[in-house]
Design a protein around this motif. Structure first.
Motif, PDB file in Angstrom:
ATOM      1  N   CYS A  49      -3.708 -19.565  18.600  1.00  0.00           N
ATOM      2  CA  CYS A  49      -4.490 -18.467  18.035  1.00  0.00           C
ATOM      3  C   CYS A  49      -4.952 -17.567  19.177  1.00  0.00           C
ATOM      4  O   CYS A  49      -4.855 -17.942  20.342  1.00  0.00           O
ATOM      5  CB  CYS A  49      -5.685 -18.975  17.230  1.00  0.00           C
ATOM      6  SG  CYS A  49      -6.866 -19.888  18.189  1.00  0.00           S
ATOM      7  N   TYR A 107     -15.494 -21.857  15.780  1.00  0.00           N
ATOM      8  CA  TYR A 107     -14.079 -22.050  15.474  1.00  0.00           C
ATOM      9  C   TYR A 107     -13.259 -22.269  16.746  1.00  0.00           C
ATOM     10  O   TYR A 107     -12.435 -23.189  16.819  1.00  0.00           O
ATOM     11  CB  TYR A 107     -13.548 -20.828  14.711  1.00  0.00           C
ATOM     12  CG  TYR A 107     -12.061 -20.850  14.515  1.00  0.00           C
ATOM     13  CD1 TYR A 107     -11.485 -21.643  13.523  1.00  0.00           C
ATOM     14  CD2 TYR A 107     -11.224 -20.096  15.334  1.00  0.00           C
ATOM     15  CE1 TYR A 107     -10.117 -21.679  13.363  1.00  0.00           C
ATOM     16  CE2 TYR A 107      -9.859 -20.130  15.167  1.00  0.00           C
ATOM     17  CZ  TYR A 107      -9.310 -20.916  14.182  1.00  0.00           C
ATOM     18  OH  TYR A 107      -7.960 -20.953  14.032  1.00  0.00           O
ATOM     19  N   TYR A 108     -13.495 -21.433  17.744  1.00  0.00           N
ATOM     20  CA  TYR A 108     -12.704 -21.547  18.978  1.00  0.00           C
ATOM     21  C   TYR A 108     -13.091 -22.778  19.792  1.00  0.00           C
ATOM     22  O   TYR A 108     -12.250 -23.348  20.478  1.00  0.00           O
ATOM     23  CB  TYR A 108     -12.826 -20.259  19.797  1.00  0.00           C
ATOM     24  CG  TYR A 108     -12.198 -19.113  19.059  1.00  0.00           C
ATOM     25  CD1 TYR A 108     -10.818 -18.997  18.981  1.00  0.00           C
ATOM     26  CD2 TYR A 108     -12.973 -18.201  18.365  1.00  0.00           C
ATOM     27  CE1 TYR A 108     -10.232 -17.988  18.246  1.00  0.00           C
ATOM     28  CE2 TYR A 108     -12.400 -17.186  17.621  1.00  0.00           C
ATOM     29  CZ  TYR A 108     -11.024 -17.083  17.563  1.00  0.00           C
ATOM     30  OH  TYR A 108     -10.441 -16.102  16.822  1.00  0.00           O
ATOM     31  N   LYS A 126     -11.186 -25.405  18.086  1.00  0.00           N
ATOM     32  CA  LYS A 126      -9.749 -25.211  18.308  1.00  0.00           C
ATOM     33  C   LYS A 126      -9.335 -25.645  19.720  1.00  0.00           C
ATOM     34  O   LYS A 126      -8.307 -26.311  19.893  1.00  0.00           O
ATOM     35  CB  LYS A 126      -9.411 -23.736  18.075  1.00  0.00           C
ATOM     36  CG  LYS A 126      -7.943 -23.423  18.050  1.00  0.00           C
ATOM     37  CD  LYS A 126      -7.217 -24.195  17.002  1.00  0.00           C
ATOM     38  CE  LYS A 126      -6.961 -23.438  15.754  1.00  0.00           C
ATOM     39  NZ  LYS A 126      -6.171 -24.221  14.786  1.00  0.00           N
ATOM     40  N   CYS A 138      -6.726 -28.687  20.430  1.00  0.00           N
ATOM     41  CA  CYS A 138      -5.500 -28.479  21.210  1.00  0.00           C
ATOM     42  C   CYS A 138      -5.478 -29.387  22.431  1.00  0.00           C
ATOM     43  O   CYS A 138      -4.424 -29.925  22.799  1.00  0.00           O
ATOM     44  CB  CYS A 138      -5.390 -27.027  21.654  1.00  0.00           C
ATOM     45  SG  CYS A 138      -5.153 -25.904  20.306  1.00  0.00           S
TER      46      CYS A 138
END
Lengths: 92, 239
Positions: free
Chosen positions: B69, B213-214, B217, B221
């Motif tokens: 993303c 969110y990040y 994320k 990952c």
């Protein structure tokens, strides 16, 4: 015979020289302005066509403003500003 | 570093649905994370095209590196520019609509008046270009999370091309900061990434929209990247 005009020759020469200089500066300014806008758009599209992203509403400005819209408005406003500033200089 | 063993995580990298689904339906990916890792690994891997010079998303992208993303900074960074534009536009509108320019023309000689007008036009032209170049720079400055690393592109149209990348396996800690009324209401904040290198370097991602969110994320990952590395190493030792 002495000139009965309101302004002397020197005053008229001074005025015309200044106005010519002002218009030359005006012309150079807008040539540079349009050139810079063109260069900016060229560099922008060179980059974004080379490196592409799949945009979503979460990555756009305010969720809906596409970069192309800003580029189009930039070019349109650059030309509009040339015309409007010419009108300001002429009719003020 | 080997870069061909990592598999893309679900949902498919680079797709808009990856972000939309998780934001609109926060519980959607919980099912994926709840399933055992072995089950996840049994899922058929997505076939990703190889990255070459025709389909790169950013400069320096590796051959098997795919975007999970990406984001840009929050729009609040543009607020001062918009406020300045509104102030200047309203000032000009008041100047012309109130008839102040006519009284100014009486006070000054026509030549002086046009010289002043030219000066104002030069300043406004500069401001106009500066405003749009800043908008374009806003679009070019991105933070990208790939299957290998987190990349911060501090790119501008002119004179600046800074890339800062942090390998996922070197990330030691990720801290989220979202303090204050404005940050909470407008949903932006800072994410600090601490590296596990000897220098303990940190990278601050400022004005990040939806930092929660990040944060999740990056952590997700990182976990998948590390587990995939371990898996490859285990496979190599068994061979």
């Amino acid at each position: 015979m002495a000139c009965p005009a309101k302004f002397s020759y020197n005053q008229i020469y001074f005025k015309s020289t200044v106005m010519t200089t002002v218009w030359i500066f005006f012309l150079i300014l807008h040539l540079v302005s349009i050139g810079f806008a063109g260069l900016t758009i060229w560099r922008l599209y060179y980059y974004i066509r080379r490196y592409r992203f799949s945009e979503t509403k979460y990555t756009l400005l305010f969720g809906f403003v596409h970069l192309h819209w800003i580029a189009i408005s930039y070019v349109a406003l650059a030309f509009t500003w040339v015309v409007s500033s010419f009108l300001i200089m002429t009719f003020l | 570093m080997r870069d061909d063993f990592i598999k893309p995580i679900n949902p498919p990298p680079g797709s808009s649905t990856a972000i939309e689904e998780e934001i609109l339906q926060p519980g959607l990916n919980k099912e994926i994370s709840k399933t055992p890792r072995t089950m996840q690994s049994q899922q058929p891997p997505e076939i990703q095209p190889e990255i070459d010079h025709t389909n790169k998303n950013f400069k320096g992208q590796q051959k098997h590196e795919h975007i999970i993303c990406f984001t840009r900074k929050h729009w609040i960074v543009l607020a001062p520019y918009f406020v300045g534009l509104i102030l200047i536009s309203s000032g000009l509108a008041v100047f012309f609509m109130s008839g102040f320019h006519k009284s100014l023309a009486v006070l000054m000689s026509p030549i002086a008046y046009r010289v002043v007008a030219l000066g104002v036009i030069i300043i406004l032209t500069y401001y106009f270009h500066r405003f749009f170049v800043r908008l374009f720079n806003y679009y070019l400055q991105t933070i990208i999370i790939t299957n290998f690393r987190v990349v911060c592109l501090e790119m501008t149209l002119y004179f600046n091309n800074v890339r800062d990348s942090m390998d996922l396996h070197e990330i030691q800690d990720v801290v989220i900061h979202q303090e204050g009324v404005i940050k909470t209401l407008l949903n932006f904040g800072e994410v600090t990434i601490t590296m596990s290198s000897s220098s303990n370097a940190t990278k601050l991602l400022r004005y990040l929209p939806n930092p929660e969110y990040y944060f999740r994320k990056i952590n997700k990952c990182k976990r998948e990247y590390i587990s995939a590395r371990r898996q490859v190493k285990a496979d190599e030792t068994t061979k």
